[in-house]
Scaffold this motif. Structure first.
Motif, mmCIF file in Angstrom:
data_model
loop_
_atom_site.group_PDB
_atom_site.id
_atom_site.type_symbol
_atom_site.label_atom_id
_atom_site.label_comp_id
_atom_site.label_asym_id
_atom_site.label_seq_id
_atom_site.Cartn_x
_atom_site.Cartn_y
_atom_site.Cartn_z
ATOM 1 N N ASP A 149 0.811 -1.223 0.000
ATOM 2 C CA ASP A 149 0.000 0.000 0.000
ATOM 3 C C ASP A 149 0.842 1.269 0.000
ATOM 4 O O ASP A 149 0.292 2.371 -0.010
ATOM 5 N N THR A 150 2.158 1.149 0.001
ATOM 6 C CA THR A 150 3.004 2.333 0.038
ATOM 7 C C THR A 150 3.095 2.980 -1.347
ATOM 8 O O THR A 150 2.914 2.324 -2.375
ATOM 9 N N ALA A 151 3.388 4.283 -1.370
ATOM 10 C CA ALA A 151 3.396 5.048 -2.629
ATOM 11 C C ALA A 151 4.375 4.506 -3.673
ATOM 12 O O ALA A 151 4.017 4.405 -4.854
ATOM 13 N N PRO A 152 5.623 4.139 -3.295
ATOM 14 C CA PRO A 152 6.546 3.636 -4.327
ATOM 15 C C PRO A 152 6.042 2.379 -5.028
ATOM 16 O O PRO A 152 6.297 2.189 -6.218
ATOM 17 N N VAL A 153 5.326 1.531 -4.289
ATOM 18 C CA VAL A 153 4.806 0.302 -4.893
ATOM 19 C C VAL A 153 3.561 0.599 -5.715
ATOM 20 O O VAL A 153 3.410 0.135 -6.850
ATOM 21 N N GLN A 154 2.652 1.392 -5.165
ATOM 22 C CA GLN A 154 1.429 1.733 -5.878
ATOM 23 C C GLN A 154 1.715 2.482 -7.170
ATOM 24 O O GLN A 154 0.979 2.374 -8.150
ATOM 25 N N GLY A 155 2.807 3.251 -7.191
ATOM 26 C CA GLY A 155 3.137 4.027 -8.379
ATOM 27 C C GLY A 155 4.013 3.300 -9.377
ATOM 28 O O GLY A 155 4.343 3.848 -10.424
ATOM 29 N N ALA A 156 4.404 2.062 -9.076
ATOM 30 C CA ALA A 156 5.290 1.312 -9.960
ATOM 31 C C ALA A 156 4.565 0.923 -11.254
ATOM 32 O O ALA A 156 3.337 0.820 -11.298
ATOM 33 N N ASP A 157 5.347 0.689 -12.301
ATOM 34 C CA ASP A 157 4.772 0.262 -13.581
ATOM 35 C C ASP A 157 4.499 -1.238 -13.609
ATOM 36 O O ASP A 157 3.791 -1.723 -14.505
ATOM 37 N N GLY A 158 5.054 -1.983 -12.669
ATOM 38 C CA GLY A 158 4.839 -3.421 -12.620
ATOM 39 C C GLY A 158 5.469 -4.021 -11.383
ATOM 40 O O GLY A 158 6.221 -3.349 -10.656
ATOM 41 N N LEU A 159 5.163 -5.290 -11.141
ATOM 42 C CA LEU A 159 5.658 -6.005 -9.960
ATOM 43 C C LEU A 159 6.373 -7.281 -10.380
ATOM 44 O O LEU A 159 5.891 -8.020 -11.237
ATOM 45 N N ILE A 160 7.518 -7.539 -9.759
ATOM 46 C CA ILE A 160 8.202 -8.826 -9.896
ATOM 47 C C ILE A 160 8.178 -9.485 -8.526
ATOM 48 O O ILE A 160 8.626 -8.894 -7.535
ATOM 49 N N LEU A 161 7.637 -10.691 -8.454
ATOM 50 C CA LEU A 161 7.502 -11.413 -7.187
ATOM 51 C C LEU A 161 8.518 -12.548 -7.135
ATOM 52 O O LEU A 161 8.558 -13.402 -8.026
#
Length: 340
Positions: free
Chosen positions: A121-133
């Protein structure tokens, strides 16, 4: 005739990217790429544009670029594992994966945000273009959590039958089968698999191991809930104590662990029970970490090409961001035979 002067006088309007493009005789996107050190632009052109930018007093406005492109040019890397005393974040997994990811993304002009699923829920994650898990979690729980963000997602792990996301991983079934083949060559027939099969990757290693035996050996599955030295030691010690009370002799002549740390802990438990490795019991680990080669005795282990995996994860993510076709991909594994 005096040469044309490109430098702007004091008080002039700040130069734009379009101004630089006209001066350099290239497109605006080429200027953008050059200022981000993109390998898509030759070094000669990058140097020319950097020099022009310096002469003109141009400053690359990242915020404006991102707003215009509706991108943050950042990717959040979510590490599923919980760091514990016996399994620190400084282990080759996940550091080698992160090295490959960072190399590829920064070359493409993207920043990398390292985080955990507790901080989605933090801004850097919410504003990212994608996620790598990195890691699917038990029963795929971590994947389902990240899918709720509706961001492009690439996962390090094992393909799931009904999975609708891109996966990069090692060929865990082949890794398990190579361990089975090694035990059969050695004449080992009473085997143990040590690992939590609630994790998709471990389940694949176990399935490949059992399939590779083709019914020519028995397998007893032990399921420690952690991937640590202590978990391997405790699990095998408990088994040996139970077997010691029920019948003479030792319960197995081969043990395949889902990680090197589990294998090392198992060897300690076997040694303390006066069982010799590999004379009485042969042991194979997984990951081929640097500690495997320096362990006493040096540990036979299944090697994963983690850095290559990180590069692939990043490339799949860039494909998704750019709306290019992407598909899941598995890397090979190699059994590294040592002295266990």
């Amino acid at each position: 005739m005096a040469p044309a002067q490109h430098n702007k006088a004091k008080g002039d309007t700040a130069p734009t990217m379009e101004d630089l493009a006209k001066l350099a005789g290239v497109s605006t996107i080429t200027v953008s790429r050059a200022l981000r050190d993109s390998p898509l632009v030759t070094e000669k052109t990058r140097e020319k544009i950097r020099q022009l930018a310096a002469e003109q007093g141009y400053r690359f406005n990242i915020s404006a670029r991102n707003l215009r492109m509706r991108r943050s040019y950042s990717v959040a890397v979510v590490v599923e594992m919980t760091p514990v005393k016996g399994r620190p974040m400084s282990d080759p997994y996940p550091l080698e994966l992160l090295g490959g990811i960072t190399q590829e993304l920064t070359t493409a002009g993207y920043s990398v945000v390292l985080t955990s699923k507790q901080l989605l829920d933090t801004a850097p994650v919410q504003g990212a273009d994608g996620l790598i898990l990195l890691g699917q979690g038990t029963h795929g729980e971590a994947v389902r959590t990240l899918q709720q963000t509706n961001l492009p997602l690439v996962v390090w792990g094992a393909p799931e039958r009904d999975g609708d996301y891109i996966v990069v991983g090692s060929d865990n079934r082949k890794g398990g089968a190579s361990a089975a083949e090694r035990f059969l060559e050695q004449g080992r027939r009473k085997l143990i698999f040590l690992g939590d099969v609630d994790h998709a990757e471990v389940q694949e290693r176990c399935a490949g191991f059992i399939d590779g035996l083709s019914g020519r050996a028995t397998v007893h599955i032990l399921r420690p809930k952690a991937f640590t030295f202590e978990a391997g030691f405790d699990c095998v010690s408990t088994l040996l104590n139970k077997q010691g009370h029920s019948r003479p002799g030792h319960p197995c002549d081969g043990l395949f662990a889902a990680s090197d740390l589990l294998a090392m802990g198992a060897i300690r438990a076997l040694t303390e029970a006066s069982l010799r490795v590999p004379d009485d019991i042969s042991v194979i680990g997984y990951d081929d970490t640097p500690g495997a080669a320096s362990f006493v005795p040096p540990l036979t282990s299944v090697h994963q090409y983690l850095r290559d995996g990180g590069v692939l994860l990043a490339r799949k993510m860039l494909d998704l961001i750019e709306n290019r076709p992407a598909r899941s991909e598995m890397l090979p594994t190699t059994l590294i035979v040592r002295q266990t």
